[in-house]
Design an enzyme around this catalytic site. Structure first.
Site, PDB file in Angstrom:
ATOM      1  N   GLY A  14      -1.192 -26.461  46.704  1.00 58.25           N
ATOM      2  CA  GLY A  14      -0.942 -27.836  46.276  1.00 58.25           C
ATOM      3  C   GLY A  14      -0.943 -28.867  47.393  1.00 58.25           C
ATOM      4  N   VAL A  15      -0.970 -28.386  48.656  1.00 57.28           N
ATOM      5  CA  VAL A  15      -0.973 -29.326  49.786  1.00 57.28           C
ATOM      6  C   VAL A  15      -2.366 -29.948  49.908  1.00 57.28           C
ATOM      7  CG1 VAL A  15      -0.873 -29.415  52.332  1.00 57.28           C
ATOM      8  CG2 VAL A  15       0.903 -28.181  51.043  1.00 57.28           C
ATOM      9  N   PRO A  18      -7.357 -33.632  54.268  1.00 51.27           N
ATOM     10  CA  PRO A  18      -8.516 -34.530  54.273  1.00 51.27           C
ATOM     11  C   PRO A  18      -9.831 -33.736  54.280  1.00 51.27           C
ATOM     12  CG  PRO A  18      -6.866 -35.282  55.848  1.00 51.27           C
ATOM     13  CD  PRO A  18      -6.428 -33.920  55.373  1.00 51.27           C
ATOM     14  N   ALA A  19     -10.849 -34.253  53.625  1.00 47.72           N
ATOM     15  CA  ALA A  19     -12.123 -33.533  53.525  1.00 47.72           C
ATOM     16  C   ALA A  19     -12.837 -33.457  54.874  1.00 47.72           C
ATOM     17  CB  ALA A  19     -13.016 -34.219  52.497  1.00 47.72           C
ATOM     18  N   GLY A  21     -12.113 -33.482  58.858  1.00 46.41           N
ATOM     19  CA  GLY A  21     -11.143 -33.410  59.953  1.00 46.41           C
ATOM     20  C   GLY A  21     -11.845 -33.619  61.280  1.00 46.41           C
ATOM     21  N   GLY A  23     -12.484 -32.118  65.121  1.00 47.03           N
ATOM     22  CA  GLY A  23     -12.413 -30.931  65.980  1.00 47.03           C
ATOM     23  C   GLY A  23     -12.294 -31.304  67.451  1.00 47.03           C
ATOM     24  N   ASP A  48      -7.952 -30.666  64.148  1.00 46.04           N
ATOM     25  CA  ASP A  48      -7.981 -29.202  64.252  1.00 46.04           C
ATOM     26  C   ASP A  48      -8.003 -28.802  65.715  1.00 46.04           C
ATOM     27  OD1 ASP A  48      -8.497 -26.408  63.309  1.00 46.04           O
ATOM     28  OD2 ASP A  48     -10.308 -26.724  64.487  1.00 46.04           O
ATOM     29  N   TYR A  53      -7.485 -23.633  72.900  1.00 43.69           N
ATOM     30  CA  TYR A  53      -8.291 -24.767  73.387  1.00 43.69           C
ATOM     31  C   TYR A  53      -7.593 -25.448  74.568  1.00 43.69           C
ATOM     32  CZ  TYR A  53     -10.716 -24.478  68.827  1.00 43.69           C
ATOM     33  OH  TYR A  53     -11.400 -24.070  67.702  1.00 43.69           O
ATOM     34  N   LYS A  78      -4.044 -23.039  65.834  1.00 40.38           N
ATOM     35  CA  LYS A  78      -4.355 -21.615  65.637  1.00 40.38           C
ATOM     36  C   LYS A  78      -3.613 -20.757  66.649  1.00 40.38           C
ATOM     37  CE  LYS A  78      -9.069 -23.234  64.690  1.00 40.38           C
ATOM     38  NZ  LYS A  78      -9.265 -24.340  65.661  1.00 40.38           N
ATOM     39  N   HIS A 111      -6.475 -17.191  64.638  1.00 38.09           N
ATOM     40  CA  HIS A 111      -7.782 -17.614  65.157  1.00 38.09           C
ATOM     41  C   HIS A 111      -8.891 -16.579  64.900  1.00 38.09           C
ATOM     42  CE1 HIS A 111      -9.363 -20.545  68.439  1.00 38.09           C
ATOM     43  NE2 HIS A 111     -10.370 -20.123  67.709  1.00 38.09           N
TER      44      HIS A 111
END
Ligand SMILES: NC(=O)c1ccc[n+]([C@@H]2O[C@H](COP(=O)([O-])OP(=O)(O)OC[C@H]3O[C@@H](n4cnc5c(N)ncnc54)[C@H](OP(=O)(O)O)[C@@H]3O)[C@@H](O)[C@H]2O)c1
Length: 297
Positions: A14-15, A18-19, A21, A23, A48, A53, A78, A111
């Site tokens: 249900g969360v 956004p389509a 994101g 990177g 993300d 990273y 991640k 990851h």
């Protein structure tokens, strides 16, 4: 989702996510603050990142500088394989949230699977389930899980991952894996959505950005190849996380809601699949070869 009118997906718990994101893989720490600030100012509301990273601090700094309220930005990170194990993964959450400067994560994912140490992978996932139950994270998921890994995970744990973040671009589509994700209500997040992995390496399969089929479709819509590829994902129900440190491209990659590809155009892009993966083979990820220490906050 009607991607002409809506710019979000709803996860299986249900969360909303956004389509599109943003990177930050291979964004050097010194460029990350500016890139993320530029993205948030341009309208992105999802970042993300990943412990591996080594730029979570900079992502957090940019979010604070943006002036946006914490609940306006969807933060995903991640856990790296070197931090797998129940207690270790709980501690990985502490390290990441301290670096990001947030108390709660919107999405925390593993990851990679460790195929040769799958019990350890399951322990790490159980830590994510605990964090979810405690409200420390709003959703949990995985990345680079192949059908076999996903099937084993689903059989041995209780929370169906909200996402599986995998390599998907016109030259590598993983259609069976996409179908398996969909069957279980798992949102596929496309990494290297415009084929970044195909042009970071000067490998044999060339750049998706220069592909003539994609170029023709882009010209027909008066759009860019990157926008066409992002649109292809969205219309097929995948979330995307394009990376750029270039302001004009950052804006361009978000401006993908004003046109629609035809069924024929989608099929023409599907047909470009080479079956050749750009990233590392998930079945061969081990702590020996890919392990890296993730520093304390
Ligand atoms: N889970 C995983 O294992 C995994 C693996 C890889 C990536 N990811 C995630 O997915 C994100 C995106 O993947 P990615 O960075 O590999 O590839 P990508 O987003 O497909 O491509 C990024 C590359 O494309 C360039 N670019 C961006 N927008 C462009 C545009 N409109 N026109 C032309 N070139 C453009 C960027 O250059 P500039 O930056 O110089 O503008 C960069 O070289 C990563 O940042 C990371 O968050 C996850």
């Amino acid at each position: 989702m009607d991607v002409m009118s809506s710019s979000a997906f709803t996860l299986n718990n249900g969360v909303e996510i956004p389509a599109v994101g943003f990177g930050v893989f291979q964004s050097a720490p010194e460029e990350t603050v500016e890139a993320v600030q530029t993205a948030l100012a341009a309208g992105y509301r999802h970042v993300d990142t990943a412990a591996a990273y080594f730029n979570e601090k900079e992502v957090g700094e940019a979010i604070r500088r943006s002036g946006l309220a914490r609940n306006e930005v969807f933060v995903e990170t991640k856990v790296w394989i070197s931090d797998y194990g129940y207690e270790q993964t709980l501690h990985a959450f502490d390290k990441s949230t301290k670096k990001l400067g947030v108390e709660q994560l919107d999405l925390l994912i593993l990851h990679q699977a460790l195929p040769d140490e799958f019990a350890l992978t399951l322990d790490a996932y159980r830590a994510l389930e605990k964090l979810l139950a405690d409200g420390a994270v709003r959703a949990i998921g995985v990345s680079n899980f192949m059908p076999d890994h996903l099937t084993r995970l689903l059989a041995e744990t209780s929370v169906v991952p909200a996402v599986n973040q995998i390599e998907v671009h016109p030259y590598f589509r993983q259609s069976e894996l996409l179908a398996l994700d969909a069957e279980h209500g798992i949102l596929s997040q496309a990494w290297s959505p415009i084929g970044g992995i195909t042009f970071y390496r000067d490998g044999s399969h060339g750049s998706t950005l220069q592909d003539p089929t994609i170029g023709e479709i882009a010209a027909a819509h008066d759009r860019t190849p990157a926008q066409v590829m992002l649109r292809w994902h969205l219309q097929q129900g995948r979330q995307v996380i394009p990376k750029s440190v270039t302001p004009s491209r950052i804006s361009e990659n978000l401006d993908v809601f004003g046109f629609e590809l035809t069924g024929e155009q989608l099929a023409a892009i599907d047909a470009l699949d080479t079956g050749v993966r750009g990233g590392p083979e998930p079945e061969q990820i081990t702590r020996e070869t890919f392990g890296r220490e993730i520093p304390e906050a």
